[in-house]
Design a protein around this motif. Structure first.
Motif, PDB file in Angstrom:
ATOM      1  N   GLY A  83       0.792  -1.224   0.000  1.00 54.64           N
ATOM      2  CA  GLY A  83       0.000   0.000   0.000  1.00 54.64           C
ATOM      3  C   GLY A  83       0.825   1.274   0.000  1.00 54.64           C
ATOM      4  N   ALA A  84       2.128   1.167   0.226  1.00 52.22           N
ATOM      5  CA  ALA A  84       2.996   2.351   0.225  1.00 52.22           C
ATOM      6  C   ALA A  84       3.162   2.878  -1.196  1.00 52.22           C
ATOM      7  CB  ALA A  84       4.358   2.001   0.820  1.00 52.22           C
ATOM      8  N   HIS A  85       3.567   4.150  -1.282  1.00 52.71           N
ATOM      9  CA  HIS A  85       3.812   4.761  -2.580  1.00 52.71           C
ATOM     10  C   HIS A  85       5.252   5.260  -2.642  1.00 52.71           C
ATOM     11  CE1 HIS A  85      -0.614   4.894  -2.372  1.00 52.71           C
ATOM     12  NE2 HIS A  85      -0.528   4.743  -3.689  1.00 52.71           N
ATOM     13  N   GLY A  86       5.657   5.678  -3.840  1.00 52.96           N
ATOM     14  CA  GLY A  86       7.006   6.185  -4.007  1.00 52.96           C
ATOM     15  C   GLY A  86       7.222   6.775  -5.378  1.00 52.96           C
ATOM     16  N   THR A  87       8.415   7.290  -5.604  1.00 50.35           N
ATOM     17  CA  THR A  87       8.792   7.838  -6.897  1.00 50.35           C
ATOM     18  C   THR A  87      10.132   7.249  -7.331  1.00 50.35           C
ATOM     19  OG1 THR A  87       9.867   9.753  -5.856  1.00 50.35           O
ATOM     20  CG2 THR A  87       7.574  10.001  -6.521  1.00 50.35           C
ATOM     21  N   PHE A  88      10.200   6.853  -8.586  1.00 49.67           N
ATOM     22  CA  PHE A  88      11.434   6.384  -9.198  1.00 49.67           C
ATOM     23  C   PHE A  88      11.801   7.354 -10.313  1.00 49.67           C
ATOM     24  CE2 PHE A  88      10.588   1.514  -8.493  1.00 49.67           C
ATOM     25  CZ  PHE A  88      10.661   1.713  -7.115  1.00 49.67           C
ATOM     26  N   SER A  89      13.069   7.628 -10.477  1.00 51.78           N
ATOM     27  CA  SER A  89      13.537   8.473 -11.570  1.00 51.78           C
ATOM     28  C   SER A  89      14.837   7.906 -12.104  1.00 51.78           C
ATOM     29  CB  SER A  89      13.760   9.909 -11.087  1.00 51.78           C
ATOM     30  OG  SER A  89      14.295  10.711 -12.116  1.00 51.78           O
ATOM     31  N   CYS A  90      14.898   7.717 -13.420  1.00 52.28           N
ATOM     32  CA  CYS A  90      16.146   7.264 -14.034  1.00 52.28           C
ATOM     33  C   CYS A  90      16.436   8.119 -15.256  1.00 52.28           C
ATOM     34  CB  CYS A  90      16.086   5.774 -14.392  1.00 52.28           C
ATOM     35  SG  CYS A  90      14.777   5.286 -15.526  1.00 52.28           S
ATOM     36  N   SER A  91      17.705   8.402 -15.465  1.00 50.60           N
ATOM     37  CA  SER A  91      18.073   9.304 -16.555  1.00 50.60           C
ATOM     38  C   SER A  91      19.484   9.018 -17.033  1.00 50.60           C
ATOM     39  CB  SER A  91      17.979  10.760 -16.079  1.00 50.60           C
ATOM     40  OG  SER A  91      18.370  11.645 -17.108  1.00 50.60           O
ATOM     41  N   GLN A  92      19.672   9.208 -18.332  1.00 50.10           N
ATOM     42  CA  GLN A  92      21.009   9.139 -18.934  1.00 50.10           C
ATOM     43  C   GLN A  92      21.397  10.476 -19.560  1.00 50.10           C
ATOM     44  OE1 GLN A  92      19.821   5.776 -21.249  1.00 50.10           O
ATOM     45  NE2 GLN A  92      20.982   4.316 -20.023  1.00 50.10           N
ATOM     46  N   ILE A  93      20.629  11.518 -19.173  1.00 57.86           N
ATOM     47  CA  ILE A  93      20.901  12.862 -19.688  1.00 57.86           C
ATOM     48  C   ILE A  93      20.997  13.869 -18.540  1.00 57.86           C
ATOM     49  CG2 ILE A  93      19.981  12.419 -21.982  1.00 57.86           C
ATOM     50  CD1 ILE A  93      17.770  14.314 -19.588  1.00 57.86           C
ATOM     51  N   ALA A  94      21.332  13.392 -17.333  1.00 57.73           N
ATOM     52  CA  ALA A  94      21.397  14.230 -16.134  1.00 57.73           C
ATOM     53  C   ALA A  94      22.831  14.746 -15.959  1.00 57.73           C
ATOM     54  CB  ALA A  94      20.952  13.454 -14.900  1.00 57.73           C
ATOM     55  N   ALA A  95      23.085  15.970 -16.388  1.00 60.70           N
ATOM     56  CA  ALA A  95      24.435  16.531 -16.374  1.00 60.70           C
ATOM     57  C   ALA A  95      25.055  16.468 -14.981  1.00 60.70           C
ATOM     58  CB  ALA A  95      24.405  17.979 -16.861  1.00 60.70           C
ATOM     59  N   GLY A  96      26.305  16.029 -14.925  1.00 61.48           N
ATOM     60  CA  GLY A  96      27.046  15.983 -13.669  1.00 61.48           C
ATOM     61  C   GLY A  96      26.834  14.737 -12.847  1.00 61.48           C
ATOM     62  N   HIS A  97      26.046  13.789 -13.365  1.00 60.29           N
ATOM     63  CA  HIS A  97      25.794  12.535 -12.640  1.00 60.29           C
ATOM     64  C   HIS A  97      26.371  11.382 -13.451  1.00 60.29           C
ATOM     65  CE1 HIS A  97      23.119  14.181  -9.510  1.00 60.29           C
ATOM     66  NE2 HIS A  97      22.831  15.060 -10.454  1.00 60.29           N
ATOM     67  N   TYR A  98      27.115  10.512 -12.775  1.00 55.72           N
ATOM     68  CA  TYR A  98      27.841   9.453 -13.466  1.00 55.72           C
ATOM     69  C   TYR A  98      27.192   8.086 -13.291  1.00 55.72           C
ATOM     70  CZ  TYR A  98      31.113  13.308 -13.499  1.00 55.72           C
ATOM     71  OH  TYR A  98      31.673  14.541 -13.663  1.00 55.72           O
ATOM     72  N   ASN A  99      27.013   7.673 -12.059  1.00 56.69           N
ATOM     73  CA  ASN A  99      26.338   6.401 -11.794  1.00 56.69           C
ATOM     74  C   ASN A  99      25.571   6.534 -10.480  1.00 56.69           C
ATOM     75  OD1 ASN A  99      26.119   3.732 -13.088  1.00 56.69           O
ATOM     76  ND2 ASN A  99      26.794   2.977 -11.126  1.00 56.69           N
ATOM     77  N   GLY A 100      24.685   7.512 -10.458  1.00 59.90           N
ATOM     78  CA  GLY A 100      24.058   7.955  -9.219  1.00 59.90           C
ATOM     79  C   GLY A 100      22.814   7.198  -8.803  1.00 59.90           C
ATOM     80  N   LEU A 101      22.974   5.945  -8.445  1.00 60.16           N
ATOM     81  CA  LEU A 101      21.864   5.197  -7.849  1.00 60.16           C
ATOM     82  C   LEU A 101      21.774   5.579  -6.380  1.00 60.16           C
ATOM     83  CD1 LEU A 101      19.666   3.004  -7.803  1.00 60.16           C
ATOM     84  CD2 LEU A 101      21.477   1.316  -7.398  1.00 60.16           C
ATOM     85  N   ALA A 102      20.645   6.152  -5.996  1.00 56.24           N
ATOM     86  CA  ALA A 102      20.425   6.563  -4.606  1.00 56.24           C
ATOM     87  C   ALA A 102      19.028   6.121  -4.188  1.00 56.24           C
ATOM     88  CB  ALA A 102      20.567   8.070  -4.463  1.00 56.24           C
ATOM     89  N   ILE A 103      18.938   5.478  -3.030  1.00 58.81           N
ATOM     90  CA  ILE A 103      17.660   4.934  -2.552  1.00 58.81           C
ATOM     91  C   ILE A 103      17.398   5.424  -1.144  1.00 58.81           C
ATOM     92  CG2 ILE A 103      16.412   2.810  -1.975  1.00 58.81           C
ATOM     93  CD1 ILE A 103      18.035   1.433  -4.204  1.00 58.81           C
ATOM     94  N   ARG A 104      16.225   6.003  -0.950  1.00 59.53           N
ATOM     95  CA  ARG A 104      15.802   6.501   0.358  1.00 59.53           C
ATOM     96  C   ARG A 104      14.482   5.835   0.731  1.00 59.53           C
ATOM     97  NH1 ARG A 104      17.861  10.362  -2.901  1.00 59.53           N
ATOM     98  NH2 ARG A 104      19.708  11.480  -2.116  1.00 59.53           N
ATOM     99  N   ILE A 105      14.509   5.102   1.821  1.00 62.08           N
ATOM    100  CA  ILE A 105      13.343   4.333   2.256  1.00 62.08           C
ATOM    101  C   ILE A 105      12.855   4.900   3.584  1.00 62.08           C
ATOM    102  CG2 ILE A 105      12.493   2.048   2.900  1.00 62.08           C
ATOM    103  CD1 ILE A 105      14.858   0.965   1.131  1.00 62.08           C
ATOM    104  N   PHE A 106      11.592   5.299   3.624  1.00 59.22           N
ATOM    105  CA  PHE A 106      11.024   5.935   4.803  1.00 59.22           C
ATOM    106  C   PHE A 106       9.987   5.020   5.446  1.00 59.22           C
ATOM    107  CE2 PHE A 106      12.404   9.169   1.821  1.00 59.22           C
ATOM    108  CZ  PHE A 106      13.208   9.969   2.622  1.00 59.22           C
ATOM    109  N   GLY A 107      10.125   4.851   6.758  1.00 59.07           N
ATOM    110  CA  GLY A 107       9.211   4.000   7.499  1.00 59.07           C
ATOM    111  C   GLY A 107       8.536   4.754   8.628  1.00 59.07           C
ATOM    112  N   THR A 108       7.676   4.065   9.357  1.00 58.67           N
ATOM    113  CA  THR A 108       6.942   4.701  10.454  1.00 58.67           C
ATOM    114  C   THR A 108       7.833   5.023  11.653  1.00 58.67           C
ATOM    115  OG1 THR A 108       6.346   2.474  11.213  1.00 58.67           O
ATOM    116  CG2 THR A 108       4.743   3.636   9.829  1.00 58.67           C
TER     117      THR A 108
END
Length: 383
Positions: free
Chosen positions: A247-272
């Motif tokens: 039932g939780a929601h979230g946002t994913f974003s992936c890009s190969q045209i993001a200037a200044g980012h090389y291999n920027g996988l970042a994950i933020r998980i928020f809980g109660t």
């Protein structure tokens, strides 16, 4: 009792990036020897050069994968598993050829093009009792494993939101087709014949989906996606709203045209009860914030436990990276395969901590849902 495995490789010549990563990762564990291969079916010279470089006898450097599967399966000293490092287009047919011969499989992601193909590979692997691994690299990182353990133990409570991104800039020259250099469009990932229906989501978006699922135990139930192609046949950028099966929601974003980012996988998980954050470019650190308490920085080796601690290879302060993450996946796969070969029954203690064909199937469904949603103006699509 066998203590070492034999493996073959399809794809991954000496000049190929990912094929070399697989070979190096396997060598780290010292559990398997490369004894056969078809490293290129289109370039005989590159194929032979690669085989000779790794000391493979001439008779086991094959001209194509079908010949390799047929001849290897007939040998008493056949390969125990095959590593598939070809462009996406060939994953399904190569994997199927070896599964049908009872040879275990390690395959690059995404698993294949269509959901039907992925479902067939899952079915065949079960029928033939073939161990099948899909190399979603980032599940092999120690601190991702530590995050998984903390979340499973309820440290941050129930997962209620996820923010995840994977940003690169290697295709930003292709945003303006009129000024496109044209150089990078020759790579196979931008060619639907070899890559399938998606470039960016298929290449790096699937890593978000799998890593988040691995860490949280939550799977994407439905999504709304917008893919940007900038005049090209396949996507270079994508944004997704997702809903998980809890039932939780979230946002994913992936890009190969993001200037200044090389291999920027970042994950933020928020809980109660708190939050966990991990960044691939700083892989040895895990940020944990519990409600009402100061933020803690967990470090690899110094602040890990369970499976994450078992997978530590070098002392704290010496960074572990991509190749070691691959090695961790291969360690779990090889341990399980040796158990099978040596006739051990699974008493529940086996280390099966690697992405399997079902994870690969879920990734293919994710790609198809993203493309379908975007084609209809970012409508919600069930997975």
């Amino acid at each position: 009792m066998r203590t070492k495995l034999r493996y073959g490789q399809v794809g991954g010549t000496l000049k190929a990036f990912i094929g070399g990563v697989h070979r190096k990762a396997i060598a780290i564990n010292e559990q398997a020897d490369l004894v056969a291969g078809c490293f290129s079916s289109s370039n005989a010279q590159s194929n032979i050069e690669c085989g000779k470089h790794y000391g493979i006898e001439q008779g086991r450097i094959y001209p194509d994968y079908r010949t390799m599967a047929e001849m290897e399966s007939a040998r008493e000293d056949t390969i125990d598993f095959v590593v598939i490092c070809t462009p996406n287009r060939f994953h399904y047919e190569v994997a199927r050829a070896f599964i049908e011969k009872g040879i275990h499989v390690v395959c690059e992601k995404p698993l294949c093009f269509s959901i039907e193909e992925a479902e067939e590979l899952c079915r065949l692997a079960k029928e033939k009792n073939v161990l099948f691994c899909v190399t979603y690299t980032y599940t092999g990182y120690n601190m991702v494993k530590q995050a998984k353990e903390l979340i499973q133990n309820g440290e941050i409570g129930e997962v209620v939101d996820v923010k995840a991104e994977y940003l690169q800039d290697w295709l930003m020259d292709e945003v303006d087709c009129a000024e496109s250099s044209g150089k990078k469009l020759s790579v196979w990932r931008m060619n639907p014949e070899f890559s399938g229906i998606s470039n960016c989501v298929g290449d790096i978006g699937t890593h978000i989906e799998e890593t988040v699922s691995y860490m949280t135990g939550c799977h994407v139930r439905k999504l709304a996606a917008m893919l940007d192609r900038f005049g090209h046949e396949l996507d270079l950028n994508a944004n997704m709203l997702v809903e998980f099966d809890n039932g939780a929601h979230g946002t994913f974003s992936c890009s190969q045209i993001a200037a200044g980012h090389y291999n920027g996988l970042a994950i933020r998980i928020f809980g109660t009860k708190g939050a966990i954050e991990w960044e691939q470019e700083h892989p040895d650190f895990l940020k944990v914030t519990l409600k009402g308490k100061p933020t803690q920085i967990y470090t690899r080796a110094a602040h890990t436990s369970g499976h994450a601690l078992e997978m530590n290879r070098i002392p704290s302060g010496h960074p572990e990276g991509l190749t070691m993450a691959f090695a961790n996946i291969y360690k779990s796969f090889a341990d399980a395969l040796l158990n099978i070969i040596n006739g051990k029954s699974n008493d529940g203690s086996w280390d099966l901590d690697f992405p399997d064909a079902e994870d690969g199937l879920r990734g293919v469904k994710f790609i198809n849902a993203c493309v379908a949603s975007s084609a209809e103006g970012a409508v919600w699509v069930e997975i």
